[in-house]
Write an enzyme that holds these catalytic residues in place. Structure first.
Site, PDB file in Angstrom:
ATOM      1  CG  ASP A 600      -0.150   5.945  31.369  1.00  0.00           C
ATOM      2  OD1 ASP A 600       0.544   6.391  30.438  1.00  0.00           O
ATOM      3  OD2 ASP A 600      -1.137   6.544  31.813  1.00  0.00           O
ATOM      4  CD  GLU A 797      -7.993   6.276  26.334  1.00  0.00           C
ATOM      5  OE1 GLU A 797      -9.099   6.203  26.927  1.00  0.00           O
ATOM      6  OE2 GLU A 797      -6.950   6.630  26.898  1.00  0.00           O
TER       7      GLU A 797
END
Ligand SMILES: *[C@@H]1O[C@H](CO)[C@@H](O)[C@H](O)[C@H]1NC(C)=O
Length: 827
Positions: A600, A797
């Site tokens: 991102d 994550e």
């Protein structure tokens, strides 16, 4: 080109010769290449609502949905924090399936210190009958600390969506019931069934407490409610059920206003109203305990004619755990590169993350939101019709116009989920990694998932990168991220699952089941191989070939969509490259983000119609190579040749367009104010792509520089794995810090795979170095993820670039679970 002839289907059980012969006769009469219904039946039921702590449902769009809720009754407040959907805010110490097999069932352990309870959920599938079989589930609780109270109320519910009916068979009683609670129901797919909820042998209710005398008729009973809920709303069961409970509690507690006498014990008050409304399709069963408890839920499929009893769990679960353990050891063997005294705990860890990935597979059904008109100004080509333009707000993020967003028709998807708490839905680029891991355990299950994803490829060849199907899935996604746009891509990882499947097929029949071979082996083998469950596609090469043929066309359409819609410009900026066509650019980026790339906030140049993205051209090289393999396998000879040519052109252009010889690294490409092309170079994962995807030959002159960058502690190397951005980069750790330093396991997995399969395995000037790096990196990643799991109860994550600490969503048993694959060296 297949010659059709009956092929024997090897049996899975070991059996004696005479029954075997009988079996063969039976099997011979089957048409060629059939997947046995029975094997597929074993996948009908599962914890396919992984967003819940425990939610079982069948793989049927609208059908029976179940769920578990619990709260503490030590005070009146705990009911507000009722556990149901996995939520980081619940602050559970941990929850994971310690064993989960796709065909048999498994065991999950949930630790909830705030309520002083350890809950174990056990689930076992029972084959039989014509409608996908039966199942049994057990919910057990025990105090975490024995010296403080552990008072728990559980609510197990059953909701029916779609056609069919559900009704309560137990006689109603306004004070609750004693003994088993029974429902009967029927749906078109499940046919008739019975549900029973049965108490364990030693449950204790709360009997003592303020005003106990006033409630003696209700104490120790099972309480219930039945309510009609509109179609599509069963996912809101918790709200419906708790409202009924709290409304009743308010009424019941009202007379106890005297501050001197105080209120009654919460467990006498926080009870369901024991009412069933006409037309109810949602039923909830509540039990209240103190100390250890246990109850069983049986789902009995009518056609199987088998009545289930607690013994199926008493005996079945230990047997399942045992069988799981031994099969796990053979599929994911423990590596002697890790300490012997760690074996037990590393194996338990490896089992837990694999199980949670597999039990994290969900079945979703519903509409999604697509905007066919949305576009950024830099994404518009001269020759396309003017679309309404997106504006960027101050943060550089797009403002989404409502006018183009539309609900699609409902779709179904079986998919793994990156995180049960935070991302409980399908993600395109994660899924390729998930399927590598799932396919090791259960090949056929991974194909069922892959097939559903392939079915999402539309006529243009597009798949939305995030699959947010239905209201329940949407409820977890901020509004600005709900809309999907049909010219946005995402790293094409699904083909990794296809090539891994081809590799498994080849390994299963090493002589190579080429299409021509298939008709020839009419002779039955004397001893058919006894293989693992979920391997029918590996045992029957014809079935494998049929499958690959069936997905080839849509995959190719998908590939062509990538080449058409994500093309970059070469000649406009007088760029020099061997191929005039192969250059690529992600569409749909904003000023600050290239969400479509998957990385991102990784630093890139400013948005420009003339920029070229290194990661995308590398993914396209990889995609082309895998398409070439698949084409070769299914006998599409012309395609195979043309893929081969495109691959060559891409490899050439990666060097011609993206290599910067002064910086000694691969870079993005952009265009400056004078329309001159220039390199945008940020040291990090991006720079490694041609290496990560094994596109560079072992003899490539760039390889040494790439290994230098990767191994340099001042840049990407850390004791915990490779960092996403160089520690020396000015933006390291800045801003959102999502892809600006933190360590991602799936990227480390790619690096390890490239080293293990290519650069350390094949001769070349850097082979020895590649071997060393592989060894160290593997140990660093495994040790850190494991250490953090032990420290925090979760896998995460991502991991901190400086300290290695787990960061962001947890549990993140999507691609972080690849740690188990790394441990077992499966790439
Ligand atoms: C297996 O069963 C599911 C659901 O019942 C169905 O959607 C799927 O197509 C079946 N797969 C095969 C290969 O028959």
């Amino acid at each position: 080109m297949t010659t059709k002839s009956p092929r024997p289907i090897p049996k899975r059980r070991v059996c004696n010769r005479s029954t075997m012969q009988l079996g063969w006769l039976l099997l011979l009469s089957l048409a060629h290449g059939t997947l046995s219904q029975r094997a597929n039946d074993t996948l009908l039921w599962g914890p396919y609502r992984p967003n819940l702590y425990f939610g079982l449902r069948p793989r049927i769009p609208q059908s029976l949905m179940t769920g578990l809720m619990w709260f503490g009754t030590q005070d009146y407040q705990s009911v507000i924090r009722t556990r149901h959907a996995c939520d980081q805010g619940d602050g559970l110490d941990s929850y994971t399936w310690t064993e989960y097999d796709t065909r048999e069932g498994g065991v999950q352990v949930i630790r909830d210190s705030q309520n002083n309870v350890k809950i174990t959920t056990e689930f076992i599938k029972v084959a039989g009958g014509e409608h996908g079989g039966s199942w049994a589930a057990r919910v057990k609780g025990e105090p975490i600390k024995s010296d403080i109270p552990s008072r728990i109320s559980t609510i197990f519910y059953f909701g029916l969506e779609g056609f069919g009916g559900l009704e309560m068979d137990t006689d109603e009683d306004e004070n609750g019931i004693v003994g088993e609670f029974k429902l009967s129901g029927s749906t078109p797919e499940l046919d008739d069934f019975i549900i029973r909820v049965v108490d364990g042998p030693a449950n204790k209710p709360v009997t003592e407490g303020p005003h106990s005398g006033a409630f003696k008729d209700r104490i120790g009973k099972t309480h219930f409610i039945g309510k009609p809920v509109p179609s599509g709303n069963i996912w809101q069961a918790k709200d419906v059920i708790l409202k009924a409970l709290i409304d009743r509690a308010r009424e019941v507690v009202a007379p106890y206003q005297d501050p001197e006498a105080g209120p009654p014990d919460p467990s006498f008050i926080l009870q369901l109203p024991d009412e069933v409304y006409t037309g109810s399709n949602l039923f909830a069963v509540q039990k209240l305990f103190t100390g250890e408890f246990q109850f069983d839920v049986f789902f009995e499929s009518g056609s199987s004619k088998q009545k289930l009893s607690p013994s199926i769990l008493d005996q079945g679960i230990p047997a399942l755990v045992e069988a799981y353990g031994s099969r796990f050891r053979s599929v994911f063997p423990y590596s002697t590169d890790f300490a012997k005294d760690q074996q037990e705990s590393l194996e338990a860890f490896s089992k837990a993350i694999t199980s949670n990935l597999v039990a994290g597979v969900g079945y979703f059904y519903g509409t999604s939101i697509v905007d066919r008109k949305f576009s950024y100004e830099w994404d518009e080509e001269e020759d396309t019709i003017q679309a309404p333009r997106a504006k960027d707000d101050e943060d550089g993020e797009q403002e989404r116009g409502e006018q183009g967003a539309r609900l699609t028709d409902p779709k179904a998807l079986l998919t793994a989920t990156p995180s049960r708490s935070f991302f409980p839905r399908g993600f395109y680029w994660d899924e390729g990694f998930h399927l590598l891991h799932i396919g090791e355990w259960d090949n056929d299950f991974s194909l069922e998932i892959l097939k559903d994803w392939i079915n999402l490829i539309d006529d243009d060849g597009w798949v939305a990168r995030e699959q947010i199907l239905g209201e329940e899935a949407r409820s977890k996604v901020p509004k600005e991220f709900q809309t999907q746009v049909p010219n946005y891509a995402n790293p094409p990882t699904l083909t990794m699952a296809v090539t891994a499947f081809i590799a498994r097929v080849k390994a299963a029949s090493p002589s190579g089941p080429s299409a021509q071979d298939l008709g020839m082996n009419a002779q039955m083998p004397l001893n058919p191989p006894v293989t693992a469950p979920g391997s029918q596609y590996l045992e029957q090469p014809e079935l494998a070939l049929d499958f690959l043929k069936s997905i080839y066309k849509p995959l190719k359409r998908h590939y062509d969509w990538f080449r058409r819609t994500q093309r970059g410009q070469i000649k406009q900026y007088s760029r020099v490259a061997r191929s005039r066509t192969e250059a690529y650019r992600w569409r749909g980026r904003s000023e600050q983000h290239v969400l479509t790339s998957g990385m991102d906030d990784y630093p890139r140049g400013p948005p420009h119609a003339g920029e070229l993205h290194l990661d995308l051209i590398s993914w396209m090289g990889f995609f082309t190579r895998t398409m070439r393999d698949i084409a070769g396998y299914v006998g599409e000879v012309d395609d195979e040749l043309s893929f081969g040519e495109i691959e060559k052109a891409i490899l050439g252009n990666i060097d011609d367009l993206h290599w910067n010889s002064e910086m000694k690294m691969y870079c993005d490409v952009n265009v400056d104010d004078d329309d001159e092309s220039y390199h945008v170079c940020h040291k990090g994962y991006l720079s490694l792509f041609p290496f990560l995807l094994s596109l560079l030959p072992t003899s490539a002159p760039q390889l040494g520089d790439i290994l230098d960058l990767l191994r340099d502690p001042a840049h990407l190397w850390s004791p915990y794995g490779l960092r996403s951005l160089s520690a020396a980069h000015p933006e390291f750790g800045q801003g959102e810090n999502y892809w600006k330093g933190p360590i991602w396991v799936q990227m480390n997995y790619l690096a390890l795979g490239a080293l293990h399969k290519t650069y350390a395995a094949q001769p070349g000037p850097h082979q020895e170095r590649a071997k060393e790096i592989y060894k160290e990196l593997r140990k660093n990643v495994v040790d850190n993820v494991f250490k953090e799991y032990q420290r925090t109860g979760y896998v995460w994550e991502q991991y901190d670039a400086i300290t290695g600490e787990g960061k962001r969503s947890h549990p993140f048993t999507g691609w972080t679970s690849l740690t188990a694959m790394i441990l077992a060296e499966k790439y």
